[in-house]
Design an enzyme around this catalytic site. Structure first.
Site, PDB file in Angstrom:
ATOM      1  N   HIS A  93      -8.218   3.295  -3.890  1.00  0.00           N
ATOM      2  CA  HIS A  93      -9.113   3.276  -2.658  1.00  0.00           C
ATOM      3  C   HIS A  93     -10.252   4.161  -3.177  1.00  0.00           C
ATOM      4  O   HIS A  93     -10.181   5.009  -3.786  1.00  0.00           O
ATOM      5  CB  HIS A  93      -8.422   4.166  -1.457  1.00  0.00           C
ATOM      6  N   ASP A 126     -18.925  -5.743  14.102  1.00  0.00           N
ATOM      7  CA  ASP A 126     -17.904  -5.689  13.152  1.00  0.00           C
ATOM      8  C   ASP A 126     -17.950  -6.654  12.233  1.00  0.00           C
ATOM      9  O   ASP A 126     -17.735  -6.566  10.844  1.00  0.00           O
ATOM     10  CB  ASP A 126     -16.480  -5.340  13.702  1.00  0.00           C
ATOM     11  N   ARG A 168     -15.866   3.264   3.743  1.00  0.00           N
ATOM     12  CA  ARG A 168     -16.645   4.247   4.207  1.00  0.00           C
ATOM     13  C   ARG A 168     -16.222   5.398   4.257  1.00  0.00           C
ATOM     14  O   ARG A 168     -16.573   6.665   3.728  1.00  0.00           O
ATOM     15  CB  ARG A 168     -17.256   4.070   5.624  1.00  0.00           C
ATOM     16  N   GLU A 204       0.886  -1.052   0.030  1.00  0.00           N
ATOM     17  CA  GLU A 204       0.099  -0.128  -0.008  1.00  0.00           C
ATOM     18  C   GLU A 204       0.861   1.231   0.093  1.00  0.00           C
ATOM     19  O   GLU A 204       1.855   1.186   0.705  1.00  0.00           O
ATOM     20  CB  GLU A 204      -0.881  -0.087   1.266  1.00  0.00           C
ATOM     21  N   THR A 239      -3.947   4.963  -1.484  1.00  0.00           N
ATOM     22  CA  THR A 239      -4.966   5.401  -0.530  1.00  0.00           C
ATOM     23  C   THR A 239      -5.554   6.586  -1.013  1.00  0.00           C
ATOM     24  O   THR A 239      -5.588   7.228  -2.141  1.00  0.00           O
ATOM     25  CB  THR A 239      -4.470   5.677   0.898  1.00  0.00           C
ATOM     26  N   GLN A 289      -6.950  -4.020   9.617  1.00  0.00           N
ATOM     27  CA  GLN A 289      -6.116  -2.970  10.330  1.00  0.00           C
ATOM     28  C   GLN A 289      -5.007  -3.716  11.207  1.00  0.00           C
ATOM     29  O   GLN A 289      -5.077  -4.808  11.503  1.00  0.00           O
ATOM     30  CB  GLN A 289      -7.092  -2.363  11.337  1.00  0.00           C
ATOM     31  N   LYS A 298     -20.930  -6.782   3.610  1.00  0.00           N
ATOM     32  CA  LYS A 298     -19.705  -6.394   2.571  1.00  0.00           C
ATOM     33  C   LYS A 298     -19.458  -7.382   1.863  1.00  0.00           C
ATOM     34  O   LYS A 298     -19.755  -7.224   0.610  1.00  0.00           O
ATOM     35  CB  LYS A 298     -18.331  -5.962   3.356  1.00  0.00           C
ATOM     36  N   HIS A 302     -13.398  -1.730  15.318  1.00  0.00           N
ATOM     37  CA  HIS A 302     -13.515  -0.342  14.823  1.00  0.00           C
ATOM     38  C   HIS A 302     -13.818   0.473  16.078  1.00  0.00           C
ATOM     39  O   HIS A 302     -14.644   0.171  16.653  1.00  0.00           O
ATOM     40  CB  HIS A 302     -14.534  -0.335  13.538  1.00  0.00           C
TER      41      HIS A 302
END
Length: 300
Positions: free
Chosen positions: A78, A161, A108, A18, A49, A179, A168, A152
């Site tokens: 992203h 979550d 989001r 990333e 990102t 994460q 999703k 989260h």
């Protein structure tokens, strides 16, 4: 000494990287040096990102397009739905498709004001599952989403979550990236809970370099990740010892990926912070080796 790694394990280990879009010409040079250094490792993809509130939309698009045009890498853009109408988000999705991008990380997103509670745009997508459904309706994208093994910070529970992650996936997500988490057991327990909930897409651990430990702690506070005491103690008294911190960061990341592999994880996503050396070193530990010149030389 650990046990010798089996050749089959090395061959099936896959990585992704990333990056974030550069703000200045100097940062752009650093980014492209890192991309060129990591390109011969043949990652599954590299992602770019998207700033809070869509603040880096144009720079993200430009970076992704350049990766697509000038490298052999598979770029992933992203995309967030915060602060934008459905029509605006749909325009971005179509622009990615028209540019040849076939992979999107759907998020989001965070509000532009740091720490502000999330407020969906009145005419926008209200949730990540809605955004994913829109992406899949516009084009046959592979859609990657986020996952939070430690919950989260805005979620009421880890179970909530996991239920959101299931929604999703049901909406069309094809992979989840976590994460960063420094406790291997939390990764393992999260995977077990997700599997029990019927989530069958790959869940890929996100690996964060800790060279800038103070910066890592700030990021951890914002995203609800915990910092183990053992990790804190590693960096005690090293504020002015950059080279030592680099060595420790390499050790911490190598230990983490090897522990995760012992539990069966075979994909890893590296948050490179636009720096290549540590990621390159960990990939070497994983058994990945640069392939011969993948990108054609530029004309003189």
């Amino acid at each position: 000494m650990g046990k010798p790694e089996k050749k089959e394990q090395r061959e099936r280990t896959r990585v992704s990287f990333e990056f974030f879009p550069p703000k200045t010409p100097e940062m752009e040079e650093t980014l492209w040096r890192s991309i060129r250094r990591l390109e011969p490792l043949q990652p599954e993809f590299v992602s770019v990102t998207y700033g809070a509130g869509g603040s880096t939309r144009e720079r993200t698009h430009a970076t992704v397009k350049r990766i697509l045009d000038e490298t052999t890498l598979e770029p992933v853009a992203h995309l967030t739905c915060v602060g934008a109408s459905r029509a605006e988000v749909d325009d971005v999705i179509r622009a990615y498709w028209d540019a040849g991008i076939r992979h999107i990380v759907a998020l989001r997103g965070d509000m532009p004001e740091l720490g502000a509670p999330y407020q969906p745009h009145p005419d926008g997508y209200q949730s990540t599952p809605e955004l994913i459904a829109a992406i899949r309706k516009i084009g046959d994208f592979n859609v990657i989403v986020s996952a939070y093994p430690e919950k989260h910070p805005e979620s009421v529970s880890l179970e909530a979550d996991i239920e959101l992650l299931k929604r999703k996936v049901d909406a069309g997500a094809t992979r989840a990236i976590t994460q960063f988490v420094f406790d291997t057991e939390k990764h393992v327990r999260f995977l077990e809970k997700a599997t029990k909930a019927g989530i069958d897409v790959p869940i890929v651990p996100g690996i964060m370099p800790t060279t800038n430990f103070k910066g890592t702690k700030r990021m951890a506070e914002r995203c609800g990740a915990s910092i183990p005491q053992w990790l804190e103690s590693y960096y005690a008294g090293l504020d002015d010892e950059l080279e030592t911190r680099k060595l420790i960061a390499a050790y911490v990341a190598a230990e983490q990926v090897n522990r995760l592999r012992a539990y069966g994880f075979d994909r890893f996503h590296f948050y490179t912070l636009n720096q290549a050396d540590l990621t390159f070193a960990i990939c070497h530990v994983l058994g990945l080796r640069p392939q011969a010149a993948l990108t054609p030389a530029e004309p003189a």
